[in-house]
Design an enzyme around this catalytic site. Structure first.
Site, PDB file in Angstrom:
ATOM      1  N   GLY A   1       1.754   7.266  -0.951  1.00  0.00           N
ATOM      2  CA  GLY A   1       1.993   7.418   0.482  1.00  0.00           C
ATOM      3  C   GLY A   1       0.886   6.859   1.352  1.00  0.00           C
TER       4      GLY A   1
ATOM      5  N   ILE B   1      -2.364   7.499   1.238  1.00  0.00           N
ATOM      6  CA  ILE B   1      -3.697   7.365   0.641  1.00  0.00           C
ATOM      7  C   ILE B   1      -3.948   5.888   0.334  1.00  0.00           C
ATOM      8  CG2 ILE B   1      -5.241   8.149  -1.198  1.00  0.00           C
ATOM      9  CD1 ILE B   1      -3.236  10.412  -1.731  1.00  0.00           C
TER      10      ILE B   1
ATOM     11  N   GLU C   1       0.813  -1.216   0.000  1.00  0.00           N
ATOM     12  CA  GLU C   1       0.000   0.000   0.000  1.00  0.00           C
ATOM     13  C   GLU C   1       0.846   1.265   0.000  1.00  0.00           C
ATOM     14  OE1 GLU C   1      -2.856   2.046  -0.748  1.00  0.00           O
ATOM     15  OE2 GLU C   1      -3.733   0.212   0.064  1.00  0.00           O
TER      16      GLU C   1
ATOM     17  N   LYS D   1       5.720   3.926  -9.680  1.00  0.00           N
ATOM     18  CA  LYS D   1       4.379   4.005  -9.088  1.00  0.00           C
ATOM     19  C   LYS D   1       3.302   3.882 -10.169  1.00  0.00           C
ATOM     20  CE  LYS D   1       6.028   7.005  -5.355  1.00  0.00           C
ATOM     21  NZ  LYS D   1       5.970   8.349  -4.746  1.00  0.00           N
TER      22      LYS D   1
END
Length: 324
Positions: free
Chosen positions: A24, A26, A19, A100
């Site tokens: 970060g 969220i 996660e 990401k």
């Protein structure tokens, strides 16, 4: 090595939590895997690097007038606050964000993305004057990721972009992150919060640990194992040359008659249509700023290569893509 780790976890009936790897604190990974698990996602826009967003926010200054900190000053502040690494190259050049985006695209479009092949530009070349022009044109410069499903190919790119001031993403400032998802059933939705820093990252990691612990207890109680994720298919990346968007182009040229006509002629010959032109003659070299209609990246690059060779050109063209 994300795909290899996921397969290894499945082979050994284990769980893999990541996660904190995207946005970060969220909970966007959990949202995409569970809350939007039934959604067919069309496109994603995101600000997923708190370091870059903080730097551009500080450089923009109050009111978007580019009177804020210099790039070096903003980067130093980001390091002191714990947003930027000691070696910030992975952040400011876009490499970290490309990783990401690969994770995000795989969750949204059920495909594998080679992050090393995704088109990317960093914020390290951003000129303060471009921040000022963004404000004049009713936009904000943001470190953006864009991913779209074209059916046979996936568009995935990382770069600074002009974002219209009336977009929700335009208000995402400082070290905050946001992910804007457009799906066919739900429509638009946005997920916003702290994308960098010690506590938001730690919260995401510990949340994964708590979820893993709950799943372990559930298995011990005899409940069924969670459904395995659907198989990943591999779709090719849309070539950079075939991407279509709008562009901000800034040219440094000699102050002489006919230059503007030369620029327009070359752009038109390469099927790049002009929407708006601004000429700033109070500088040396003279700056000519052009906003285009939607155009193909390959055509824009071909036109700029020709313009850079014109006798009237004094500086290579500055290119920033426009979102939307």
């Amino acid at each position: 090595h994300g795909v290899a780790l996921a397969r290894l976890a499945e082979d050994h009936n284990a769980q893999l939590g990541f996660e904190a790897a995207v946005a970060g604190g969220i909970p966007v990974i959990k949202t995409l895997r569970e809350g939007l698990g039934s959604a067919r996602i069309a496109r994603v826009y995101g600000i997923m690097n708190g370091t870059c967003n903080y730097i551009l926010t500080r450089m923009t200054g109050e009111g978007g007038n580019a009177t804020g900190a210099s790039f070096a000053e903003a980067l130093k502040e980001a390091q002191e606050l714990g947003y930027a690494e000691a070696d910030p190259a992975g952040d400011v050049r876009g490499c970290d964000t490309a990783h990401k985006l690969a994770i995000l695209a795989s969750l949204c479009f059920a495909t594998r993305i080679d992050c090393d092949r995704s088109p990317l530009d960093g914020i390290h070349t951003v000129d303060p004057i471009d921040l000022a022009y963004a404000d004049k044109f009713g936009s904000v410069l943001k470190p953006l990721v864009i991913a779209r499903d074209h059916g046979t190919a996936i568009e995935a790119r990382v770069h600074p972009a002009f974002v219209p001031a009336n977009w929700l993403l335009a208000d995402v400032s400082g070290a905050k992150n946001a992910v804007y998802v457009q799906s066919y059933a739900l429509g638009p939705s946005m997920y916003y919060g702290a994308g960098a820093g010690m506590l938001p990252t730690a919260m995401a990691v510990v949340s994964d640990i708590i979820e893993i612990g709950r799943n372990m207890f559930a298995r011990a109680a005899g409940e069924l194992r969670p459904v395995r994720p659907r198989p990943r298919e591999t779709k090719p990346l849309l070539p950079l040359a075939d991407i279509r968007t709008r562009y901000y182009l800034r040219f440094g040229v000699h102050d002489e008659p006919g230059v503007l006509g030369q620029l327009a002629t070359v752009l038109g010959a390469h099927r790049v249509s002009i929407q708006q032109v601004v000429q700033d003659a109070d500088r040396d070299p003279v700056w000519v700023v052009v906003l285009t209609h939607e155009a193909r990246e390959g055509d824009v690059r071909a036109a700029l290569a020709e313009i850079d060779r014109l006798p009237a050109t004094r500086e290579r063209a500055r290119v920033i893509r426009i979102a939307g």
